[in-house]
Design an enzyme around this catalytic site. Structure first.
Site, PDB file in Angstrom:
ATOM      1  CG  HIS A 187      -2.035  -0.994   1.141  1.00 18.56           C
ATOM      2  ND1 HIS A 187      -2.680  -1.292  -0.043  1.00 18.56           N
ATOM      3  CD2 HIS A 187      -2.616  -1.762   2.099  1.00 18.56           C
ATOM      4  CE1 HIS A 187      -3.613  -2.193   0.188  1.00 18.56           C
ATOM      5  NE2 HIS A 187      -3.599  -2.499   1.467  1.00 18.56           N
ATOM      6  NE  ARG A 293      -8.137   0.492 -12.782  1.00 15.68           N
ATOM      7  CZ  ARG A 293      -7.347   1.558 -12.935  1.00 15.68           C
ATOM      8  NH1 ARG A 293      -7.767   2.759 -12.511  1.00 15.68           N
ATOM      9  NH2 ARG A 293      -6.160   1.442 -13.497  1.00 15.68           N
ATOM     10  NE  ARG A 329     -12.059  -3.255 -15.625  1.00 16.70           N
ATOM     11  CZ  ARG A 329     -10.839  -3.263 -15.080  1.00 16.70           C
ATOM     12  NH1 ARG A 329      -9.815  -3.696 -15.802  1.00 16.70           N
ATOM     13  NH2 ARG A 329     -10.640  -2.847 -13.850  1.00 16.70           N
ATOM     14  CD  GLU A 427      -8.603  -8.529 -18.787  1.00 17.73           C
ATOM     15  OE1 GLU A 427      -7.961  -7.973 -17.882  1.00 17.73           O
ATOM     16  OE2 GLU A 427      -9.832  -8.379 -18.919  1.00 17.73           O
ATOM     17  CG  ASN A 450      -1.484  -3.964 -15.143  1.00 16.49           C
ATOM     18  OD1 ASN A 450      -0.582  -3.517 -15.826  1.00 16.49           O
ATOM     19  ND2 ASN A 450      -2.230  -3.219 -14.365  1.00 16.49           N
ATOM     20  CG  ASP A 451      -5.208  -9.495 -15.209  1.00 13.37           C
ATOM     21  OD1 ASP A 451      -4.537  -9.952 -14.266  1.00 13.37           O
ATOM     22  OD2 ASP A 451      -6.346  -9.028 -15.074  1.00 13.37           O
ATOM     23  NE  ARG A 461      -2.764  -8.176 -12.176  1.00 16.54           N
ATOM     24  CZ  ARG A 461      -3.422  -7.029 -12.085  1.00 16.54           C
ATOM     25  NH1 ARG A 461      -2.765  -5.909 -11.908  1.00 16.54           N
ATOM     26  NH2 ARG A 461      -4.737  -6.994 -12.194  1.00 16.54           N
ATOM     27  CB  CYS A 498      -6.389   0.377 -20.546  1.00 17.10           C
ATOM     28  SG  CYS A 498      -7.001  -1.299 -20.280  1.00 17.10           S
TER      29      CYS A 498
END
Length: 562
Positions: A187, A293, A329, A427, A450-451, A461, A498
Site C-alpha cells: 500500500h 473501473r 469496463r 488480457e 497487467n493481466d 502479480r 490500458c
C-alpha cells in the site's frame, strides 16, 4: 558521507533533512481484573471512532490520491464490522482483560491467520489488520496518531508505513519517502505513486542515527546520500532543477495534440476509478477515459448497487467529460477485488477463478442491471462499453446478446439510448491468439498488459516474492500485443493499451511503431506520454503504419505500407 541502496518505487530527486518516523508504543495491562461491561463499552466506542476515521481517510484519499487508493480505507471500514474480528476481541474482554489487551491480542491473532495463508492477496491483508489494531490502540490509549513529521519539509524514513499513516502525511511537508521494508505492491508503494513522491523501499541499512541530517534521495539510481559531498550535491541539485523545468514544460503541452513529428495521431486517454477522478482527467488534459473501473461502484457499496445508483455514477462521468469518450469496463469483481454481498466462494487461485465476465454471465440479472444503467447513461455523453476477461467468441456473443435484450427492454420503456462503441479487454493469451475472430464483433480492443503479463508468464502479480522473475518487457508479451494490433486493424477495429505498460516511456516508440491507436494511463502520466509521442518521427522506423481511413466509419483504421 554515507550512502544506502534501496529499491526504486518512484523516480525523482528529494533534497532535505531526514526525519525518522517512529510508531506509537503502548503500555498494556495484562491483568485479568477488569469489568467486562465497562471494557466492552470502551471497545465499541473506540471501534466506532476508528470506523469514522477510516471513512474520513477514504474521503481524503479520494481527493488527494484517487479512487484506487481510497478503496483501501473503504475496506478497512468494512473490516471493523467483521464478526470474527469483533468476537476475537470480546472473548478476551469476557475473560476480564482490558480493551487494549483484547485488541492487541485479538487483532494479532487474526493478522497471523492472514499471514499464514498461501494466497498472496489474503496474506497481504495481515498488514491491514495491524494498521487497524494500531488505530484502535491509539484511540484507547489517548494517542492522537497525527504527529507523523516535522514542521518543515522532510525526507521521511520508516520501517514501513501503513495506509492510514501514509494518507495522513501532509504532502506539502513531504519531500520523499524511504522505508526499510515494503514491496512494489505494498500500500505504501501504491500511495507513493499516487502522490508522485520520490520513494525508495527495502533500504534496509539506513539507521535512526540519520535523524536530522541533510540528505539527498536519488530515485533514479535507487539510493540515498547522507551528508553528501560537494560534488554529489552539485550534480543532484542540477538534476532536481532540470526535473522542475521539465515539469513546467510539460504543462505547456496542455491543449496540444498527441501527434508524432510526421503526423501520426495517438489518442492519449486516462484510467480512472470513479467520479472523484474526473478533475484529474481535466487537469492533466487527457483526451478521454480509456478505462473507467466500474467495480469501484460495487466496492464502494455495502449492498449490491441498484440500476439507478449505477446510472447516476455513469451519467455523471459522461456528462462532465463530454465530448471526450469514456470507456467503462463492466464489473471486474473477483481475484484481488472482493465484496461480501456477492457471496463468492474462497478460491485457491482466484486470479484464474470466478471473476469479471464469468460472474456476469452466470448471474444475468446482476449483469443486466449494469448494462441497463450504461445504456441509459449513453444518452449523456460519448460512451464505450468494454467487457473484461473475454477468452472466446461465444462469451462475447453472449455478452452482446444480453446487451441487445437490455436495449429492447429500454426501447419498450421509451428510454432514450445514445450512440456507443463496444469493446473488450485483451488480457489473456487466449484472447490475443483468437483476436481475429473477436475483432469481427467489436469496435475496439483495449489491451490490459497487467493481466496479460501475469497470464503469459505464469507469474502472480500480487506475489512480491516473484518480483525477481517478473519481466514486464517479456518478448512473448510484446509479441502478443503486436498480434492483437495487427488482428484488430485487419478488421477495422482500433486498438489501445490500458495496462501499466502504456505509461512506460521506454516502450512508447515500440508501441507506436506497432500501430497502436490509443494509450490510456494514470492521469499524471498523460503529459509525459504526450511529450514522448510528439518527439517521435515514424518515418525513421520504416515499418508499416496504420492511418485513419476517412472512408470507413469514424475511429477505424486501414493499413498502408511505407
Amino acid at each position: 558521507m554515507q550512502s544506502f541502496n534501496g529499491k526504486k518505487v518512484v523516480s525523482g530527486i528529494a533534497i532535505g533533512k531526514i526525519k525518522i518516523y517512529k510508531t506509537s508504543t503502548y503500555e498494556i495491562n495484562t491483568a485479568q481484573n477488569f469489568d467486562p461491561d465497562n471494557e466492552t463499552k470502551r471497545f465499541e466506542d473506540a471501534r466506532l471512532i476508528v470506523q469514522r476515521q477510516q471513512h474520513e481517510l477514504y474521503e481524503k484519499a479520494l481527493v488527494t490520491t484517487g479512487q484506487d487508493t481510497a478503496g483501501i480505507f473503504e475496506a478497512h471500514e468494512l473490516m471493523l464490522d467483521d464478526e470474527d474480528l469483533i468476537e476475537a476481541c470480546k472473548d478476551f474482554i469476557n475473560d476480564k482483560y482490558c480493551a487494549e489487551y483484547a485488541v492487541q491480542t485479538g487483532f494479532d491473532n487474526v493478522a497471523q491467520t492472514f499471514s499464514e495463508m498461501e494466497d498472496e492477496y489474503f496474506k497481504a491483508r495481515s498488514a491491514d489488520v495491524i494498521d487497524l489494531k494500531n488505530s484502535m490502540l491509539d484511540v484507547l490509549s489517548g494517542h492522537s496518531g497525527e504527529s507523523l513529521q516535522a514542521n518543515e519539509p522532510v525526507i521521511l524514513v520508516a520501517e514501513d508505513l501503513a495506509p492510514s499513516e501514509t494518507v495522513k502525511l501532509d504532502k506539502n511537508l513531504l519531500l520523499g519517502l524511504i522505508t526499510r521494508q515494503g514491496s512494489q505492491n505494498s500500500h505504501t508503494a501504491i500511495l507513493a505513486r499516487s502522490m508522485n513522491l520520490p520513494t525508495l523501499i527495502q533500504c534496509h541499512e539506513i539507521t535512526d542515527d540519520c535523524e536530522g541530517k541533510f540528505a539527498i534521495l536519488d530515485g533514479y539510481n535507487s539510493c540515498v546520500y547522507i551528508e553528501p559531498d560537494e560534488n554529489i550535491v552539485k550534480e543532484l541539485t542540477a538534476k532536481h532543477e532540470e526535473d522542475i523545468k521539465k515539469e513546467k514544460l510539460l504543462q505547456e503541452l496542455k491543449g496540444l495534440p498527441s501527434v508524432t513529428k510526421d503526423g501520426r495521431k495517438i489518442r492519449v486517454y486516462a484510467n480512472i476509478g470513479g467520479i472523484k477522478d474526473i478533475n484529474a482527467v481535466i487537469e492533466n488534459d487527457a483526451e478521454g477515459v480509456g478505462l473507467f473501473r466500474s467495480e469501484f461502484v460495487y466496492l464502494d457499496s455495502k449492498t449490491d448497487p441498484d440500476e439507478d445508483t449505477q446510472f447516476e455514477s455513469y451519467k455523471r462521468v459522461l456528462q462532465d467529460l463530454s465530448p471526450r469518450q469514456v470507456i467503462i469496463r463492466t464489473c471486474d469483481i473477483g481475484a484481488d477485488k472482493q465484496v461480501d454481498y456477492l457471496n463468492l466462494e474462497h478460491e485457491e487461485n482466484p486470479a484464474l477463478g470466478f471473476r469479471a465476465i464469468r460472474i456476469c454471465l452466470t448471474r444475468p440479472e446482476f449483469f443486466k442491471r449494469q448494462l441497463r444503467a450504461l445504456l441509459r447513461a449513453s444518452a449523456f455523453g460519448n460512451l464505450g462499453i468494454m467487457f473484461p476477461m473475454i477468452i472466446s467468441k461465444s462469451e462475447l456473443l453472449r455478452c452482446k446478446e444480453i446487451l441487445s435484450e437490455c436495449q429492447k427492454e429500454l426501447a419498450a420503456e421509451n428510454v432514450k439510448i445514445g450512440k456507443f462503441e463496444i469493446g473488450i479487454m485483451i488480457e489473456t493469451p487466449a484472447a490475443a491468439i483468437c483476436a481475429d475472430d473477436l475483432a469481427e464483433e467489436v469496435d475496439f480492443f483495449s489491451i490490459g498488459t497487467n493481466d496479460l503479463t501475469q497470464y503469459t508468464c505464469a507469474i502472480d502479480r500480487q506475489n512480491a516474492n516473484l518480483e525477481p522473475f517478473s519481466d514486464t518487457h517479456h518478448p512473448a508479451v510484446l509479441k502478443l500485443i503486436k498480434m492483437t494490433i495487427d488482428a484488430g486493424h485487419r478488421h477495422n477495429t482500433w486498438v489501445g493499451i490500458c495496462g501499466e505498460l502504456g505509461a512506460d516511456l521506454s516502450l512508447t516508440r515500440e508501441f507506436v511503431s506497432m500501430g497502436i491507436d490509443e494509450l490510456s494511463v494514470n492521469p499524471k502520466s498523460v503529459l509525459p506520454l504526450r511529450a514522448a509521442i510528439r518527439d517521435l518521427d515514424l518515418k525513421e522506423l520504416k515499418q508499416e503504419i496504420p492511418v485513419e481511413n476517412n472512408n470507413s466509419k469514424p475511429g477505424f483504421f486501414r493499413r498502408l505500407f511505407k
